[in-house]
Design an enzyme around this catalytic site. Sequence first.
Site, PDB file in Angstrom:
ATOM      1  N   ASN A 120      -9.100   4.958  82.393  1.00 39.34           N
ATOM      2  CA  ASN A 120      -9.504   4.347  81.127  1.00 39.34           C
ATOM      3  C   ASN A 120     -10.808   3.563  81.325  1.00 39.34           C
ATOM      4  OD1 ASN A 120      -9.308   3.415  78.409  1.00 39.34           O
ATOM      5  ND2 ASN A 120      -7.079   3.475  78.571  1.00 39.34           N
ATOM      6  N   ARG A 138      11.130  -3.966  91.577  1.00 36.18           N
ATOM      7  CA  ARG A 138      12.350  -3.173  91.674  1.00 36.18           C
ATOM      8  C   ARG A 138      11.996  -1.743  92.034  1.00 36.18           C
ATOM      9  NH1 ARG A 138      13.055   0.301  87.421  1.00 36.18           N
ATOM     10  NH2 ARG A 138      11.931  -0.109  85.463  1.00 36.18           N
ATOM     11  N   ALA A 145       0.175  -4.543  84.980  1.00 33.51           N
ATOM     12  CA  ALA A 145      -1.110  -5.025  84.465  1.00 33.51           C
ATOM     13  C   ALA A 145      -1.429  -6.404  85.039  1.00 33.51           C
ATOM     14  CB  ALA A 145      -1.068  -5.082  82.941  1.00 33.51           C
ATOM     15  N   ALA A 191      -3.504  -2.085  83.372  1.00 33.50           N
ATOM     16  CA  ALA A 191      -4.777  -2.686  82.951  1.00 33.50           C
ATOM     17  C   ALA A 191      -5.083  -3.950  83.732  1.00 33.50           C
ATOM     18  CB  ALA A 191      -4.724  -2.993  81.462  1.00 33.50           C
ATOM     19  N   HIS A 219     -16.232  -9.356 102.897  1.00 37.85           N
ATOM     20  CA  HIS A 219     -17.183 -10.176 103.644  1.00 37.85           C
ATOM     21  C   HIS A 219     -16.415 -11.114 104.565  1.00 37.85           C
ATOM     22  CE1 HIS A 219     -20.383  -8.766 101.008  1.00 37.85           C
ATOM     23  NE2 HIS A 219     -19.531  -8.938 100.007  1.00 37.85           N
ATOM     24  N   THR A 236      -2.614  -7.245  97.333  1.00 36.32           N
ATOM     25  CA  THR A 236      -3.127  -7.761  98.597  1.00 36.32           C
ATOM     26  C   THR A 236      -2.432  -7.161  99.808  1.00 36.32           C
ATOM     27  OG1 THR A 236      -1.572  -9.621  98.597  1.00 36.32           O
ATOM     28  CG2 THR A 236      -3.689  -9.967  97.491  1.00 36.32           C
ATOM     29  N   LYS A 237      -1.316  -6.470  99.590  1.00 40.27           N
ATOM     30  CA  LYS A 237      -0.571  -5.831 100.680  1.00 40.27           C
ATOM     31  C   LYS A 237      -0.136  -4.440 100.237  1.00 40.27           C
ATOM     32  CE  LYS A 237       1.205 -10.107 102.719  1.00 40.27           C
ATOM     33  NZ  LYS A 237       2.419 -10.865 103.115  1.00 40.27           N
TER      34      LYS A 237
END
Length: 205
Positions: free
Chosen positions: A84, A182, A159, A141, A114, A164-165
């Site tokens: 999208n 879940r 959304a 989204a 960085h 991060t993992k």
Amino acid sequence: MTERERMEKGLLYLPGDEELAREQLQRLDTLFAYNALKPSEQEKKQALLKEMFAAIGENCYIETPFHANFGGKKVHFGRNVYANFNLTLVDDEAIYVGDFVKFGPNVTVCTAAHPILPALRRRVFQYNLPVHIGNNVWIGAGAVILPGISIGENSVIGAGSIVTKDIPANVVAVGNPCKVLRAINENDKKYYHKDKIIDIEFEED
């Protein structure tokens, strides 16, 4: 060792290197041309995507505007991928996307990072890590996927999530940081949203 060689080896490098910057500008020009095409000019759009991407399967559709650091140079899309509006791919390193993946609006996939050490950041050093997204994944989204992340097949990223993992296959994961909510289960074969019953015939994978 050149900055390009350091970049390709996953080492710290200087992205403002003249050779890298020159190539990047050329690729961004092609991306600009893609974004300037009318929605009705689908044949031209598909031709440019094949030119821009490292690999792209059949029946892929990317709404404009579309953003990518290197215009898709290191992006690998499977078949039937839909993105999208405002998909951003920070493709300084490889991004692998499987078949039947869906991106909601304003999704960002990052491969560039960085160093934490301020002295290195002042010199504008960068490093890159690849991202892998499995078949049949839906990314909601506004989600952000960070460098080095893998998302297993069939999973749903809610959304606004910040991934991060790594996320395993066949789960719904949401939040900041994104965590497994879940597993995808038998209930999902009966209802498509809360109490809304699936009233169509379909074949299970």
